[in-house]
Write an enzyme that holds these catalytic residues in place. Structure first.
Site, PDB file in Angstrom:
ATOM      1  N   SER A 264      22.149  44.409  26.932  1.00  0.00           N
ATOM      2  CA  SER A 264      22.498  43.447  27.924  1.00  0.00           C
ATOM      3  C   SER A 264      20.972  43.755  29.249  1.00  0.00           C
ATOM      4  O   SER A 264      19.924  44.103  29.313  1.00  0.00           O
ATOM      5  CB  SER A 264      23.151  43.181  28.825  1.00  0.00           C
TER       6      SER A 264
ATOM      7  N   ASP B 258      23.530  36.664  18.783  1.00  0.00           N
ATOM      8  CA  ASP B 258      23.836  37.140  20.581  1.00  0.00           C
ATOM      9  C   ASP B 258      23.192  35.838  21.125  1.00  0.00           C
ATOM     10  O   ASP B 258      22.550  35.131  20.951  1.00  0.00           O
ATOM     11  CB  ASP B 258      22.956  38.348  20.822  1.00  0.00           C
TER      12      ASP B 258
ATOM     13  N   HIS C  39      27.711  39.309  22.174  1.00  0.00           N
ATOM     14  CA  HIS C  39      26.516  39.939  22.837  1.00  0.00           C
ATOM     15  C   HIS C  39      26.850  41.366  22.878  1.00  0.00           C
ATOM     16  O   HIS C  39      27.781  42.044  23.134  1.00  0.00           O
ATOM     17  CB  HIS C  39      26.735  39.261  24.834  1.00  0.00           C
TER      18      HIS C  39
END
Length: 515
Positions: free
Chosen positions: A219, A456, A484
């Site tokens: 991320s 995602d 994610h």
């Protein structure tokens, strides 16, 4: 929650190999020798549990300059955690693999021991697993803007105001949050941006005695890895960027694309839900016969009716805090981060729709905000604001947000307004902020593996291609799936491809696709 492996197909590979990694003897900079000790208790009062092979977790502190432009000035402590490479690694040990779990604001010291026992055991056979709390996070002079009661009150504000009074309350809440951050953390706020964190990473590399940085970023951790690769391309070792952000976007573009990503993820969840007996969609058997698109629309209408009702009549919870429309939106969004959570989201929606209970959705909303069972908050949300506002000079007004609401609603009828109003986060921030776009050109670095997941919600998969292209040395791995982050999500194909890259140096063909 345990992840279940699934069969996956891997497209034919055209492979190249990263230059072999050679372990180097420890060579720490003067005054930076790390002293590893037994880790202290975490926020829940427990120490990290050893890995299944018995390897214990150790903790240390690295001192870094508060301002890297003044290396002789005040210093800031970075909290570190590691598990040394598994028994028997010997000469096969590859060095240290450093993790950043994103946020920004996620504590690596707390997260790595939790995830490693499920996701990183194969990597642990040959790597020391290492993570850290970045500056401004957790035990690294973590930014804390509000106390528990003030944070609860701030979250009770209507994040999707319908009338002027609600808008005034929300904008006033953002101003109060900003003022509290300035009052409590003014000394560190100018220095918590990603470039400073990337320079910290290089000091950590040196302190670990590594010639190159082997890195796994997830991320926001992909942005941190990209900035490191730009600043120190010839110090990059084997680097994986999973759930990649788009480094070219400003705050508004990020929010708009997240709106689309969460709406897409909600649609995927609802289509899956419609064929299940415990799905809170009317007449699930009929919906299943009539096809996915109708299932999706019917589910969205049911969710929309729940949210509309919560706008004026919040649901009770056993903890006494009402589940408002805004908290329900956060709860639904949190549960879309992983397909593993879909059964619990079905249960949470059924509990809210049919039983009038808000506990499960509030549980997810609390997790997203870093609120523990004891009511105490981590530094997650405060640090998130501090890093984002240091990284970007974008500052928006309420009038601008109102003008953009139609486009955000079109992108996501469910999440669009909430994400649009979140653009006020940095308005009035006491630090000017850097340029919105991030330079990640990594000329001279070895291949960097960039992973994107088609479903995602938080970092829409289109960003992975842009990250790979902007790096100049990026190799894209596409995961056709949900959630994610791809590694450890149940795709044997993704896990095997990443493991071969990190353990053997095998680089997959660009745009290899896994399911």
């Amino acid at each position: 929650m345990r992840r279940f492996a699934v069969m996956a197909a891997l497209l034919p590979l055209v492979t190249t190999t990263v230059a072999p990694t050679v372990a180097v003897p420890p060579a720490v900079p003067a005054g930076q020798e790390l002293t590893w000790k037994r880790c202290p208790a975490q926020g829940n009062g427990d120490r990290p549990e050893p890995l299944p092979d018995g390897t214990a977790w150790e903790c240390a502190t690295l001192k870094v300059p508060l301002d890297h432009a003044r290396p002789g000035g005040p210093r800031l402590p970075l909290a570190l955690v590691r598990a040394k490479a598994g028994p028997g690694a010997g000469e096969r040990r590859l060095g240290s693999l450093v993790f950043n779990f994103g946020g920004p604001g996620e504590s690596g010291v707390a997260t790595l021991p939790q995830k490693a026992k499920d996701d990183y055991l194969k990597l642990h056979r040959r790597y020391d697993l290492v993570s850290f709390d970045p500056r401004g996070v957790g035990r690294s002079d973590g930014v804390r803007c509000l106390d528990r009661r003030a944070f609860d009150a701030w979250r009770d504000l209507d994040g999707t105001p319908d009338v002027p009074a609600e808008e005034r309350a929300l904008t006033g809440g953002f101003r109060a949050f900003t003022a509290a951050c300035a009052r409590r953390a003014r000394a560190v706020l100018p220095y918590v941006g990603t470039e400073n964190a990337a320079r910290d990473l290089d000091l950590l590399r040196q302190a670990l005695g590594e010639e190159r940085l082997h890195y796994f970023g997830i991320s926001y951790g992909t942005k941190l890895g990209g900035v490191y690769a730009h600043l120190f391309p010839r110090r990059v070792g084997r680097m994986v960027l999973d759930g990649a952000v788009n480094p070219t976007e400003n705050a508004e573009q990020i929010a708009l694309h997240q709106a689309k990503g969460f709406q897409r993820a909600l649609g995927n969840f609802l289509r899956d839900c419609a064929g299940r007996r415990d799905c809170p969609v009317p007449d699930g058997r009929t919906a299943r016969r009539k096809g996915g698109e109708q299932d999706n629309r019917r589910g969205e209408r049911r969710v929309a009716r729940l949210l509309a009702r919560l706008d004026t009549r919040p649901l009770p919870t056993t903890g006494g805090r009402p589940l408002t429309q805004t908290q329900a939106l956060y709860g639904i969004a949190a549960a879309l981060y992983s397909r593993e959570l879909w059964p619990y989201l079905r249960l949470a929606l059924r509990s809210a729709i049919e039983d009038g209970k808000g506990d499960l959705l509030m549980y997810f909303a609390d997790a997203l905000h870093g609120r523990g069972d004891d009511g105490r908050y981590t530094t997650l949300q405060s640090a998130n604001a501090a890093v984002n506002c240091a990284d970007s000079s974008d500052r928006y007004t309420a009038a601008h947000v109102r003008s953009r609401l139609p486009e955000f609603r079109a992108a996501s009828p469910v999440f669009g307004e909430l994400l649009a109003w979140s653009l006020l986060q940095c308005t009035g921030w006491p630090v000017a902020g850097a340029a919105p776009a991030t330079d990640v050109r990594a000329t001279g670095a070895p291949p960097i593996l960039v992973v994107g997941t088609t479903g995602d919600p938080a970092t829409p998969y289109e960003g992975a291609a842009t990250m790979a292209e902007r790096l100049g040395v990026g190799v894209e791995l596409i995961h056709r799936g949900e959630g994610h982050g791809a590694y450890g999500s149940g795709s044997a194909c993704v896990d095997d491809t990443v493991n071969r890259f990190l353990l053997d140096g095998t680089v997959p063909a660009n745009r290899t696709t896994c399911s």
